[in-house]
Enzyme design. Structure first.
Site, PDB file in Angstrom:
ATOM      1  N   ALA A 266       0.775  -1.152  -0.177  1.00 36.62           N
ATOM      2  CA  ALA A 266      -0.436   0.312   0.260  1.00 36.62           C
ATOM      3  C   ALA A 266       0.581   1.280   0.099  1.00 36.62           C
ATOM      4  CB  ALA A 266      -1.191  -0.469   1.127  1.00 36.62           C
ATOM      5  N   ALA A 267       1.559   1.563   0.761  1.00 34.42           N
ATOM      6  CA  ALA A 267       2.553   2.912   0.872  1.00 34.42           C
ATOM      7  C   ALA A 267       3.740   2.565  -0.160  1.00 34.42           C
ATOM      8  CB  ALA A 267       3.589   2.643   2.066  1.00 34.42           C
TER       9      ALA A 267
ATOM     10  N   GLU B 200       9.550  -5.506  -5.890  1.00 36.18           N
ATOM     11  CA  GLU B 200       8.593  -5.987  -4.485  1.00 36.18           C
ATOM     12  C   GLU B 200       8.854  -7.802  -4.148  1.00 36.18           C
ATOM     13  OE1 GLU B 200       6.072  -7.041  -1.766  1.00 36.18           O
ATOM     14  OE2 GLU B 200       6.587  -5.366  -2.309  1.00 36.18           O
TER      15      GLU B 200
ATOM     16  N   SER C 294       0.286  -3.966  -4.309  1.00 34.60           N
ATOM     17  CA  SER C 294      -1.019  -2.880  -4.101  1.00 34.60           C
ATOM     18  C   SER C 294      -2.498  -4.030  -3.495  1.00 34.60           C
ATOM     19  CB  SER C 294      -1.676  -2.444  -5.394  1.00 34.60           C
ATOM     20  OG  SER C 294      -2.799  -1.633  -5.386  1.00 34.60           O
TER      21      SER C 294
ATOM     22  N   CYS D  37      -7.241  -5.114   4.220  1.00 33.42           N
ATOM     23  CA  CYS D  37      -7.656  -4.973   5.384  1.00 33.42           C
ATOM     24  C   CYS D  37      -8.626  -6.318   5.237  1.00 33.42           C
ATOM     25  CB  CYS D  37      -8.680  -3.387   4.733  1.00 33.42           C
ATOM     26  SG  CYS D  37      -7.659  -2.003   5.380  1.00 33.42           S
TER      27      CYS D  37
ATOM     28  N   VAL E 264      15.725  -6.450  -2.983  1.00 30.09           N
ATOM     29  CA  VAL E 264      16.901  -5.554  -3.126  1.00 30.09           C
ATOM     30  C   VAL E 264      17.961  -6.494  -2.018  1.00 30.09           C
ATOM     31  CG1 VAL E 264      18.451  -2.977  -2.058  1.00 30.09           C
ATOM     32  CG2 VAL E 264      15.021  -3.539  -3.835  1.00 30.09           C
TER      33      VAL E 264
END
Length: 181
Positions: free
Chosen positions: A57-58, A79, A85, A89, A127
């Site tokens: 999300a961020a 990612e 994304s 919730c 990473v």
């Protein structure tokens, strides 16, 4: 075979413009550097490159904001998981069996981010190291094990956090779980 990306970078300032001298031998894992030769013998970067580590999300919200504020930027998101994304919730509903597939929690796929926002999302990439002075990072593709070096002008780390389990009676009991998204 696929060449290994090797780059030597040196920054210099000339006429208040930022130039990057770069030598690149081959290209691996689809890493592209958009550049053109300038009159001074350096390579002028046409696009500012923004790399985001973390595609939940961020990270994806930040990628969208960067796109709005810098429409010409080259945006790459790394990612580690296979998804970006997704609806965090909705996790309790998935765990509780009310949502039958984790795929139903995915809001947008990497292909949708490319098509709609020109954002290059690379899932299943880890990473391994960040070198701030060189403005580079070392990345491993978790699908094939290949590693490459990528470069950035701006870097955002949005990897989230691990849940903290309080030291209370019953915290380690059967059926008690922590959820990290």
């Amino acid at each position: 075979g696929v060449g290994v990306t090797q780059a030597v970078q040196r920054r210099r300032y000339s006429n208040h413009k930022l130039y990057r001298k770069s030598v690149q031998f081959g290209c691996s894992d689809g890493v592209l550097h958009y550049s053109k030769q300038d009159d001074g013998g350096g390579i002028f970067m046409e696009k500012e490159r923004c790399v985001i580590v973390g595609g939940d999300a961020a990270g994806m919200s930040a990628a969208g904001q960067v796109r709005k504020r810098m429409p010409d930027a080259d945006i790459v998101v790394y990612e580690r998981s296979g998804y970006c994304s997704y609806s965090a919730c909705g996790m309790p509903y998935y765990i509780g069996g009310l949502v039958d597939s984790e795929r139903r929690l995915v809001v947008r796929s990497p292909d949708e981010f490319r098509a709609r926002g020109n954002i290059d999302v690379r899932v299943r990439h880890d990473v391994l190291a960040i070198d701030i002075p060189k403005r580079s990072l070392r990345v491993r593709n978790l699908e094939n094990g290949r590693e490459h070096t990528d470069f950035f002008d701006k870097l955002l780390i949005a990897t989230g956090a691990r849940p903290i389990v309080p030291d209370v009676p019953g915290a380690g009991a059967e059926g008690i779980f922590s959820l990290g998204t």
